[in-house]
Scaffold this motif. Structure first.
Motif, PDB file in Angstrom:
ATOM      1  N   ARG A   1       0.915  -1.254   0.038  1.00  0.00           N
ATOM      2  CA  ARG A   1      -0.039  -0.017   0.068  1.00  0.00           C
ATOM      3  C   ARG A   1       0.760   1.124  -0.047  1.00  0.00           C
TER       4      ARG A   1
ATOM      5  N   ALA B   1       2.364   1.825  -3.440  1.00  0.00           N
ATOM      6  CA  ALA B   1       1.467   2.293  -4.329  1.00  0.00           C
ATOM      7  C   ALA B   1       1.135   3.803  -3.862  1.00  0.00           C
ATOM      8  N   LEU B   2       1.218   4.253  -3.170  1.00  0.00           N
ATOM      9  CA  LEU B   2       1.075   5.595  -2.846  1.00  0.00           C
ATOM     10  C   LEU B   2       2.317   6.387  -3.107  1.00  0.00           C
ATOM     11  N   ALA B   3       3.543   5.706  -3.360  1.00  0.00           N
ATOM     12  CA  ALA B   3       4.480   6.464  -4.052  1.00  0.00           C
ATOM     13  C   ALA B   3       4.726   6.213  -5.356  1.00  0.00           C
ATOM     14  N   GLY B   4       3.707   5.882  -5.851  1.00  0.00           N
ATOM     15  CA  GLY B   4       3.635   5.776  -7.283  1.00  0.00           C
ATOM     16  C   GLY B   4       4.271   4.498  -8.179  1.00  0.00           C
ATOM     17  N   VAL B   5       4.658   3.391  -6.893  1.00  0.00           N
ATOM     18  CA  VAL B   5       5.272   2.046  -7.508  1.00  0.00           C
ATOM     19  C   VAL B   5       4.455   0.877  -7.005  1.00  0.00           C
ATOM     20  N   PRO B   6       3.293   0.602  -8.250  1.00  0.00           N
ATOM     21  CA  PRO B   6       2.629  -0.629  -7.798  1.00  0.00           C
ATOM     22  C   PRO B   6       3.555  -1.971  -7.640  1.00  0.00           C
TER      23      PRO B   6
END
Length: 81
Positions: free
Chosen positions: A25, A28-33
């Motif tokens: 999670r 994903a917030l850092a832009g790396v799924p």
């Protein structure tokens, strides 16, 4: 999958701090799924930390059943009172 050095460093830092689902999670917030399994796999590939000299050792003994089986736990760094 190929990753750049800085991206691998970011994901490793997230994996060490949060691991599994929480790490996924945050990534994903850092832009790396990235998947939780990937983060856990990255954790498993890290080398074990070096263990320093043990100066104090705590020992805890107990019996599972009276008179039969005994166990011992040794905890480095625990000071006796």
């Amino acid at each position: 999958m190929r990753r750049t050095g800085p991206l691998r460093g970011l994901l490793t830092s997230i994996a060490v701090a949060l691991a599994g689902r929480a790490g996924a999670r945050m990534a994903a917030l850092a832009g790396v799924p990235v998947g939780r399994s990937t983060l856990l796999r990255m954790l498993r590939t890290l080398p074990d930390p070096q263990v320093g000299k043990i100066t104090v050792l705590g020992v805890n003994d107990w019996a599972k059943r009276r008179g039969n089986s005994y166990g011992t736990v040794r905890s480095p760094g625990v000071r006796a009172n």
